[in-house]
Design an enzyme around this catalytic site. Structure first.
Site, short mmCIF file in Angstrom:
data_model
loop_
_atom_site.label_atom_id
_atom_site.label_comp_id
_atom_site.label_asym_id
_atom_site.label_seq_id
_atom_site.Cartn_x
_atom_site.Cartn_y
_atom_site.Cartn_z
N THR A 122 0.85 -1.19 0.00
CA THR A 122 0.00 0.00 0.00
C THR A 122 0.89 1.24 0.00
OG1 THR A 122 -1.62 -1.25 1.26
CG2 THR A 122 -1.87 1.15 1.24
N CYS A 256 -2.75 -2.47 9.00
CA CYS A 256 -3.23 -1.74 7.81
C CYS A 256 -4.22 -0.61 8.12
CB CYS A 256 -3.86 -2.73 6.84
SG CYS A 256 -2.65 -3.88 6.22
#
Ligand code: UDX
Length: 423
Positions: A122, A256
């Site tokens: 990410t 996350c």
């Protein structure tokens, strides 16, 4: 036969490497951490992930997967180079791209002409351009291909994706990368890099929003005497709401959601947009940890100074060994700030942790405790002998932050039981 290089042998990298080998590719996975590489090659994986150990062993044995410490050798023959590198939350909430930049600069001169470099981790919106700049190569492509892997089901999620997202500014690169995923039979969304990077952040931020909504709803249910489990059941039949991701808990954590939500708020700010909604999502999540502690204090009579409180579960969710941003640890910290001695049990945690005593069984955690909090939804807590638990506790109080237990069974053993959002 595609030659794939995966740089980074962590949760995302090792899963990606093993799954691409499983899909018939020739994969080299490299990581700078020599101990990590050595343990992987000896069959001792540094992470708990259902099915990963078997896949890695099978493809190391067949030679379809090689794990090394040498990035340069690993990239030199590769048609695709997947960057699966840490992008931790920086001091101002933005994702820290240091590692990505360092690796991109070092591998740039060694890439095959026509190689496709893929951002799998990410990375902030606009990172494809950053990596392109760092590579200093006009004859290779940079593509965004974000991962949507949940810890504990990463193999399943990789091989059975809801969708594959590819963000490429070059059509031929998008087609070549798509060919790696065709066997999976999932929808492939092909768009530009910035849009693909935004899909990733928006997906995680939306899921966090859904969870903060259900946690806030649980608090409301307690005030109006409704049962949040029935409320979400009734809501979930509407496909626009959906029934998944509607379980209230101690708050969302993990490596996350907290990082990605903070990064999206930061990126929005940099782009001149105040993402007030997401700031509210974070505020509700922080409050949720406090709400669990308030329940403990109230149920044990108003003061936990000098008293012992047990936590069942320390990881951020069940079926993983990951403690990163775990709500259980934040709850432990808040309890300790109020003077409580905290003992925690988790089936995957055996090393000591700061600010709490880690024990190796759920009953020892409860010895002389005035309350026990279910913080992680490990299945084994459903089958605990509450008569035995009660016999070792100073007070029989259970705060079930996952609504995991059967309240009537617990209450039959003389406990005061309180879940979240339920009577
Ligand atoms: C998440 C995303 O799901 C995944 O797509 C992305 O690639 C990485 O981040 P993960 O962090 O592994 O995956 O965990 P997830 O299963 O999504 O749970 C996140 C948090 O939400 C955990 O703390 C979990 O306990 C909590 N949660 C989840 C709830 O509180 N209630 C639910 O109903 C579901």
């Amino acid at each position: 036969m595609n030659r794939i290089c995966v740089i980074g042998a962590g949760y995302v990298g090792l899963t990606t490497a093993a799954c691409f080998a499983h899909l018939g590719n020739n994969v080299i996975c490299s990581d700078v951490n020599e101990d990590r590489v050595r343990s992987i090659n000896s069959g001792e994986l540094p992470i708990v992930e259902e099915g990963l150990e078997d896949l890695v062993a099978r493809y190391l044995a067949s030679g379809d997967l090689v794990v090394t410490t040498d990035n340069i050798v690993a990239v030199s023959q590769a048609d695709f180079v997947f960057l699966c590198l840490p992008t931790p939350e920086g001091p101002n909430g933005r994702a820290d791209m240091t590692r990505v930049n360092e690796v991109a600069s070092s591998i740039g001169p060694h890439l095959k002409v026509g190689a496709v470099v893929v951002n799998k981790s990410t990375v902030p919106i606009g990172s494809a351009n950053v990596v392109r700049q760092a590579l200093q190569r006009q004859d290779v492509q940079v593509v965004s291909n974000p991962e949507f892997l949940r810890e504990g089901t990463a193999i399943h999620d990789f091989l059975n994706p809801d969708r594959v997202v590819i963000g490429a500014d070059d059509e031929e690169a998008a087609i070549r990368l798509s060919s790696l995923y065709v066997k999976l039979g999932a929808p492939i969304v092909v768009t530009d890099a910035a849009t693909a990077e935004t899909i990733k952040y928006a997906s995680n931020a939306f899921l966090a929003t859904k969870l903060s909504f259900v946690n806030a709803l649980a608090t409301l249910c307690e005030s109006v005497g409704a049962d949040v489990r029935q409320v979400t059941l009734g809501m979930g039949y509407d496909p626009r709401v959906g029934s998944s991701f509607l379980k209230p808990g101690p708050g969302w954590g993990g490596s996350c959601f907290p990082k990605d939500v903070a990064a999206l708020i930061g990126m929005a700010e940099d782009a001149g947009y105040d993402f007030a909604l997401l700031k509210g999502v974070v505020a509700i999540n922080d409050l949720q940890h406090r709400r669990i502690v308030e329940k403990v204090v109230r149920l044990v009579g108003g003061d936990i100074n000098g008293k012992k409180v047990a936590l069942w579960g320390l990881t951020f969710k069940a079926n993983t060994d990951d403690l990163r941003e775990s709500p259980a640890l934040k709850i432990a910290e808040l309890l300790a700030e109020l003077g409580a001695q905290v003992a925690g049990y988790d089936p995957t945690v055996h090393n000591g942790l700061e600010g709490l005593t880690v024990v190796d069984d759920p009953y020892s955690a409860c010895q002389d405790a005035v309350a026990v909090v279910v913080t992680t939804e490990w299945d084994e807590f459903r089958w605990i002998d509450f008569d035995k638990v009660g016999s070792v506790m100073q007070r029989r109080v259970v705060v079930d932050a996952r609504n995991l237990l059967d309240a009537s069974t617990v209450r039959k053993n003389g406990f005061t039981y309180e879940g979240i959002g339920i009577r």
